[in-house]
Design a protein around this motif. Structure first.
Motif, PDB file in Angstrom:
ATOM      1  N   ILE A 197      15.031  82.758  28.960  1.00 47.04           N
ATOM      2  CA  ILE A 197      13.812  81.536  28.913  1.00 47.04           C
ATOM      3  C   ILE A 197      14.199  80.390  28.021  1.00 47.04           C
ATOM      4  CG2 ILE A 197      11.398  80.759  28.764  1.00 47.04           C
ATOM      5  CD1 ILE A 197      10.836  83.727  29.715  1.00 47.04           C
ATOM      6  N   VAL A 227       3.355  85.982  28.625  1.00 44.06           N
ATOM      7  CA  VAL A 227       2.611  85.625  29.946  1.00 44.06           C
ATOM      8  C   VAL A 227       3.456  86.516  30.870  1.00 44.06           C
ATOM      9  CG1 VAL A 227       2.044  84.131  31.594  1.00 44.06           C
ATOM     10  CG2 VAL A 227       1.944  83.455  29.227  1.00 44.06           C
ATOM     11  N   ILE A 228       4.568  86.714  31.066  1.00 42.51           N
ATOM     12  CA  ILE A 228       5.522  87.252  31.985  1.00 42.51           C
ATOM     13  C   ILE A 228       5.090  88.938  31.761  1.00 42.51           C
ATOM     14  CG2 ILE A 228       7.707  88.040  33.043  1.00 42.51           C
ATOM     15  CD1 ILE A 228       8.736  85.328  32.044  1.00 42.51           C
ATOM     16  N   PHE A 229       5.070  89.514  30.572  1.00 40.91           N
ATOM     17  CA  PHE A 229       4.955  90.803  30.566  1.00 40.91           C
ATOM     18  C   PHE A 229       3.421  91.194  30.241  1.00 40.91           C
ATOM     19  CE2 PHE A 229       9.188  90.707  28.901  1.00 40.91           C
ATOM     20  CZ  PHE A 229       9.759  91.743  29.205  1.00 40.91           C
ATOM     21  N   SER A 230       2.308  90.358  30.349  1.00 37.22           N
ATOM     22  CA  SER A 230       1.121  90.736  30.609  1.00 37.22           C
ATOM     23  C   SER A 230       0.533  90.778  31.902  1.00 37.22           C
ATOM     24  CB  SER A 230       0.229  89.799  29.858  1.00 37.22           C
ATOM     25  OG  SER A 230       0.208  88.201  30.506  1.00 37.22           O
ATOM     26  N   ALA A 231       1.410  90.472  32.885  1.00 39.32           N
ATOM     27  CA  ALA A 231       1.037  90.364  34.295  1.00 39.32           C
ATOM     28  C   ALA A 231       1.330  91.902  34.774  1.00 39.32           C
ATOM     29  CB  ALA A 231       1.925  89.641  35.097  1.00 39.32           C
ATOM     30  N   TYR A 286      14.535  88.712  28.398  1.00 41.15           N
ATOM     31  CA  TYR A 286      13.702  87.591  29.047  1.00 41.15           C
ATOM     32  C   TYR A 286      13.611  86.299  28.157  1.00 41.15           C
ATOM     33  CZ  TYR A 286      12.730  89.829  33.302  1.00 41.15           C
ATOM     34  OH  TYR A 286      12.534  90.584  34.582  1.00 41.15           O
ATOM     35  N   GLU A 308      14.085  94.503  26.940  1.00 39.69           N
ATOM     36  CA  GLU A 308      13.686  93.806  28.313  1.00 39.69           C
ATOM     37  C   GLU A 308      13.191  92.373  27.708  1.00 39.69           C
ATOM     38  OE1 GLU A 308      12.009  94.145  32.582  1.00 39.69           O
ATOM     39  OE2 GLU A 308      11.455  95.749  31.194  1.00 39.69           O
ATOM     40  N   ILE A 316       6.106  81.483  27.137  1.00 41.00           N
ATOM     41  CA  ILE A 316       5.930  81.980  28.508  1.00 41.00           C
ATOM     42  C   ILE A 316       6.362  83.550  28.437  1.00 41.00           C
ATOM     43  CG2 ILE A 316       7.598  81.772  30.556  1.00 41.00           C
ATOM     44  CD1 ILE A 316       7.568  78.684  29.813  1.00 41.00           C
ATOM     45  N   THR A 317       7.133  84.094  27.490  1.00 37.85           N
ATOM     46  CA  THR A 317       7.493  85.417  27.699  1.00 37.85           C
ATOM     47  C   THR A 317       6.533  86.197  27.684  1.00 37.85           C
ATOM     48  OG1 THR A 317       9.683  84.777  27.190  1.00 37.85           O
ATOM     49  CG2 THR A 317       9.282  87.212  26.937  1.00 37.85           C
TER      50      THR A 317
END
Length: 75
Positions: A30, A71-75, A26, A22, A68-69
């Motif tokens: 991106i 950051v998406i997975f740390s949320a 992403y 995944e 950026i990637t």
């Protein structure tokens, strides 16, 4: 007293592989989305500075996707 918990490793390995797949999806999306914007930005910098001694558009897009990637997975 220590407590040992036996967890099947196959289950964890599969979930790790799934999240890696995944993450790569992403990252690729991106990166592909960032390439046109990075190209325009690179052309503006080339025109302004009159030099080709700059990071190219693919390196810029890669850096954006790399930033950026996670950051998406740390949320």
């Amino acid at each position: 007293m220590t407590m040992n918990i036996n967890v099947p490793t196959e289950r964890h390995a599969r979930s790790r592989d799934d999240s890696r797949w995944e993450f790569n999806l992403y990252f690729t999306l991106i990166f592909l989305f960032a390439v046109p914007f990075a190209t325009v930005d690179w052309l503006k910098h080339v025109k302004r500075r009159r030099t080709l001694n700059l990071r190219g558009p693919l390196a810029r897009a890669w850096a954006e996707a790399d930033r950026i990637t996670p950051v998406i997975f740390s949320a």
